[in-house]
Design a protein around this motif. Structure first.
Motif, mmCIF file in Angstrom:
data_model
loop_
_atom_site.group_PDB
_atom_site.id
_atom_site.type_symbol
_atom_site.label_atom_id
_atom_site.label_comp_id
_atom_site.label_asym_id
_atom_site.label_seq_id
_atom_site.Cartn_x
_atom_site.Cartn_y
_atom_site.Cartn_z
ATOM 1 N N SER A 1 0.688 -1.383 0.555
ATOM 2 C CA SER A 1 -0.101 0.463 0.149
ATOM 3 C C SER A 1 0.949 1.278 -0.211
ATOM 4 O O SER A 1 1.988 1.127 0.378
ATOM 5 N N ASN A 2 0.275 2.862 -0.599
ATOM 6 C CA ASN A 2 1.178 4.061 -0.050
ATOM 7 C C ASN A 2 1.590 3.776 1.485
ATOM 8 O O ASN A 2 2.659 4.681 0.830
ATOM 9 N N HIS A 3 1.148 3.320 1.735
ATOM 10 C CA HIS A 3 1.245 3.912 4.072
ATOM 11 C C HIS A 3 2.437 3.155 4.262
ATOM 12 O O HIS A 3 3.882 2.866 4.822
ATOM 13 N N ASP A 4 2.658 1.267 3.400
ATOM 14 C CA ASP A 4 3.556 0.794 4.214
ATOM 15 C C ASP A 4 5.296 1.054 2.983
ATOM 16 O O ASP A 4 5.582 0.998 3.248
ATOM 17 N N CYS A 5 4.308 1.370 1.222
ATOM 18 C CA CYS A 5 5.241 1.708 0.594
ATOM 19 C C CYS A 5 6.302 3.234 0.967
ATOM 20 O O CYS A 5 7.635 3.300 1.335
ATOM 21 N N TYR A 6 5.988 4.279 1.939
ATOM 22 C CA TYR A 6 6.544 5.376 2.490
ATOM 23 C C TYR A 6 7.009 5.062 3.535
ATOM 24 O O TYR A 6 8.066 5.626 3.577
ATOM 25 N N ASN A 7 6.523 3.577 4.373
ATOM 26 C CA ASN A 7 7.125 3.189 5.554
ATOM 27 C C ASN A 7 8.772 2.571 5.259
ATOM 28 O O ASN A 7 10.050 2.529 6.516
ATOM 29 N N CYS A 8 8.264 1.523 3.693
ATOM 30 C CA CYS A 8 9.624 1.780 3.579
ATOM 31 C C CYS A 8 10.941 2.639 3.063
ATOM 32 O O CYS A 8 11.900 2.362 3.492
ATOM 33 N N VAL A 9 10.386 3.404 2.378
ATOM 34 C CA VAL A 9 11.345 4.851 1.590
ATOM 35 C C VAL A 9 11.330 5.251 2.562
ATOM 36 O O VAL A 9 13.182 4.997 2.392
ATOM 37 N N SER A 10 11.111 5.482 2.999
ATOM 38 C CA SER A 10 11.676 6.746 4.300
ATOM 39 C C SER A 10 13.282 6.100 4.793
ATOM 40 O O SER A 10 12.959 6.842 5.781
ATOM 41 N N ARG A 11 13.316 4.972 5.250
ATOM 42 C CA ARG A 11 14.165 4.054 6.127
ATOM 43 C C ARG A 11 14.808 4.251 5.203
ATOM 44 O O ARG A 11 16.509 4.091 5.833
ATOM 45 N N LEU A 12 15.395 4.871 3.555
ATOM 46 C CA LEU A 12 16.375 4.069 2.861
ATOM 47 C C LEU A 12 17.280 4.916 2.402
ATOM 48 O O LEU A 12 18.700 4.993 2.648
ATOM 49 N N PRO A 13 17.239 6.360 2.735
ATOM 50 C CA PRO A 13 18.438 7.379 2.683
ATOM 51 C C PRO A 13 18.846 7.522 4.308
ATOM 52 O O PRO A 13 20.367 7.128 3.935
ATOM 53 N N VAL A 14 18.397 7.229 5.321
ATOM 54 C CA VAL A 14 19.805 7.158 6.427
ATOM 55 C C VAL A 14 20.568 5.836 5.891
ATOM 56 O O VAL A 14 21.581 5.350 5.973
ATOM 57 N N LEU A 15 19.716 4.757 5.807
ATOM 58 C CA LEU A 15 20.040 3.152 5.744
ATOM 59 C C LEU A 15 21.603 4.027 4.148
ATOM 60 O O LEU A 15 23.169 2.648 4.239
ATOM 61 N N SER A 16 21.195 3.827 3.222
ATOM 62 C CA SER A 16 22.329 4.106 1.669
ATOM 63 C C SER A 16 23.348 4.958 2.836
ATOM 64 O O SER A 16 24.955 4.930 2.559
ATOM 65 N N ASP A 17 23.005 6.030 3.964
ATOM 66 C CA ASP A 17 24.527 7.136 3.794
ATOM 67 C C ASP A 17 25.183 6.318 5.088
ATOM 68 O O ASP A 17 26.427 6.381 5.263
ATOM 69 N N LYS A 18 24.174 5.240 5.419
ATOM 70 C CA LYS A 18 24.669 4.204 6.652
ATOM 71 C C LYS A 18 26.281 3.011 6.191
ATOM 72 O O LYS A 18 26.743 3.160 6.484
ATOM 73 N N LEU A 19 25.126 2.647 4.902
ATOM 74 C CA LEU A 19 26.008 1.868 4.583
ATOM 75 C C LEU A 19 27.264 1.985 3.569
ATOM 76 O O LEU A 19 28.059 1.491 3.319
ATOM 77 N N CYS A 20 26.437 2.839 2.197
ATOM 78 C CA CYS A 20 27.543 3.275 1.787
ATOM 79 C C CYS A 20 28.071 4.897 1.968
ATOM 80 O O CYS A 20 29.389 5.224 0.968
ATOM 81 N N GLY A 21 28.063 5.660 2.132
ATOM 82 C CA GLY A 21 28.619 7.665 2.790
ATOM 83 C C GLY A 21 27.942 8.011 1.551
ATOM 84 O O GLY A 21 27.075 7.726 0.557
ATOM 85 N N LYS A 22 29.032 8.328 1.459
ATOM 86 C CA LYS A 22 28.608 10.623 0.413
ATOM 87 C C LYS A 22 29.249 9.239 -0.774
ATOM 88 O O LYS A 22 30.437 9.960 -1.213
ATOM 89 N N THR A 23 28.997 8.096 -1.761
ATOM 90 C CA THR A 23 29.335 7.498 -2.404
ATOM 91 C C THR A 23 28.856 8.261 -4.153
ATOM 92 O O THR A 23 27.578 8.647 -4.032
ATOM 93 N N ILE A 24 29.551 7.714 -5.404
ATOM 94 C CA ILE A 24 28.328 8.556 -6.552
ATOM 95 C C ILE A 24 27.581 8.036 -7.067
ATOM 96 O O ILE A 24 26.823 8.568 -8.129
ATOM 97 N N ALA A 25 27.383 6.621 -6.521
ATOM 98 C CA ALA A 25 26.470 5.601 -6.881
ATOM 99 C C ALA A 25 25.875 5.621 -5.722
ATOM 100 O O ALA A 25 26.636 4.453 -4.988
ATOM 101 N N SER A 26 24.547 4.938 -5.174
ATOM 102 C CA SER A 26 24.317 3.393 -4.804
ATOM 103 C C SER A 26 23.380 3.004 -4.233
ATOM 104 O O SER A 26 22.291 3.412 -5.578
ATOM 105 N N ARG A 27 23.065 2.097 -4.154
ATOM 106 C CA ARG A 27 21.404 0.778 -4.644
ATOM 107 C C ARG A 27 20.983 0.317 -2.793
ATOM 108 O O ARG A 27 22.816 -0.473 -2.841
ATOM 109 N N VAL A 28 20.208 0.654 -2.908
ATOM 110 C CA VAL A 28 20.047 0.369 -1.062
ATOM 111 C C VAL A 28 18.226 -0.967 -2.036
ATOM 112 O O VAL A 28 17.676 0.283 -2.021
ATOM 113 N N GLN A 29 18.662 -2.293 -1.439
ATOM 114 C CA GLN A 29 17.362 -3.492 -1.384
ATOM 115 C C GLN A 29 16.864 -3.684 -0.290
ATOM 116 O O GLN A 29 17.878 -4.233 0.348
#
Length: 304
Positions: free
Chosen positions: A95-123
């Protein structure tokens, strides 16, 4: 002081009775927020002026905001010299609600797992986010990014024939579903999804490629997940029948029509009822505790 201690003691005695409610609620969220894999470019971007960080932050904000409205969104931020392209996609049955709950976690995870790299993908199990700085070298949409196969094997039981038939049904389904399809065939649950801007023909080709890789890479494993750059597939075999699955199916949005496991909505309803009943029971018991505490305090007061 004695009255306060008695009241506090009663409340503390009641609290241990509530952990199950937390477990139920947490289990509902972890189904689509489990980390599957990360892909980080080796090169960090040079950002003495902070322009890249500003563009990245703006992109994150735009993606998270759009996740309340759609399951796929792609955007470009920054200036001509600091351009960053990013996108997110949620699984087609969220649902849109669950989609938001999922996506809202990704920016923090991306920064934590990859840092400021020129490309990142978190699944995660329910969504993914990727971004690339302008000029980042492109890869084929068919390139395999990640795979996982179940440890159990059941060769010689007719499983592979059932699985391959289910694969064929799913390959056709992602075309009619315009990028997303999930179904069950003879105890084999299959799911496939393409990136939201991939056309039906290319989607079918990508999923076909992923299915062929699953046959080779996973062999007779009872489960597997294959992630290519532009699509992914997953399958699981349940000898005793496919269990009820939690699903948040809603009307389809861009690139993600949904044909979910028929038992999905029942599983979601059951989980929702469990949460409601557990919450109601917890509140009711808390009221009883408070009334008991009130009576005890009144009795102690009368004794003085």
């Amino acid at each position: 002081m004695g009255l306060s201690i008695s009241f506090l003691s009663i409340i503390l005695m009641c609290l241990p009775l509530f952990p199950d409610l937390n477990v139920v609620v947490e289990s509902a969220t972890t189904e689509y927020t489990t980390l599957i894999y990360k892909g980080c470019a080796r090169q960090q971007f040079s950002d003495p002026s902070g322009l890249y960080s500003q563009a990245l932050s703006a992109m994150y904000g735009s993606l998270v905001s759009q996740s309340t409205k759609t399951r796929f969104y792609k955007t470009t931020t920054g200036t001509s010299t600091t351009t960053i392209t990013g996108l997110f996609q949620c699984r087609g049955d969220l649902s849109n609600h669950d989609c938001y709950n999922c996506v809202s976690r990704l920016p923090v995870l991306s920064d934590k797992l990859c840092g400021k790299t020129i490309a990142s993908r978190v699944q995660l199990s329910g969504c993914y986010l990727l971004y690339e700085v302008s000029g980042f070298s492109q890869i084929s949409g068919m390139e395999m990014l990640f795979k996982t196969c179940g440890k159990s094997n059941i060769a010689g039981t007719g499983f592979e024939e059932r699985r391959d038939t289910a694969f064929g049904v799913m390959q056709n389904g992602v075309v009619s579903g315009h990028g997303f399809y999930a179904t069950t065939y003879e105890s084999v649950y299959v799911l496939g999804q393409c990136e939201g801007d991939v056309g039906d023909t290319d989607c079918s080709g990508c999923v076909k490629n992923a299915l062929e890789k699953a046959q080779v890479e996973c062999g007779s494993s009872i489960s597997g997940q294959i992630y290519l750059h532009k699509c992914f597939i997953a399958y699981s075999y349940y000898p005793n029948g496919v269990p009820r699955r939690s699903s948040s199916s809603s009307s389809s949005s861009s690139g993600s029509s949904s044909h979910s496991d028929p038992s999905s909505s029942t599983g979601a309803t059951g989980k929702t009822v469990a949460i409601i009943v557990g919450g109601a029971a917890g509140i009711g018991f808390l009221v009883i505790c408070l009334l008991f505490a009130k009576n005890l305090m009144k009795k102690k007061h009368d004794d003085y």
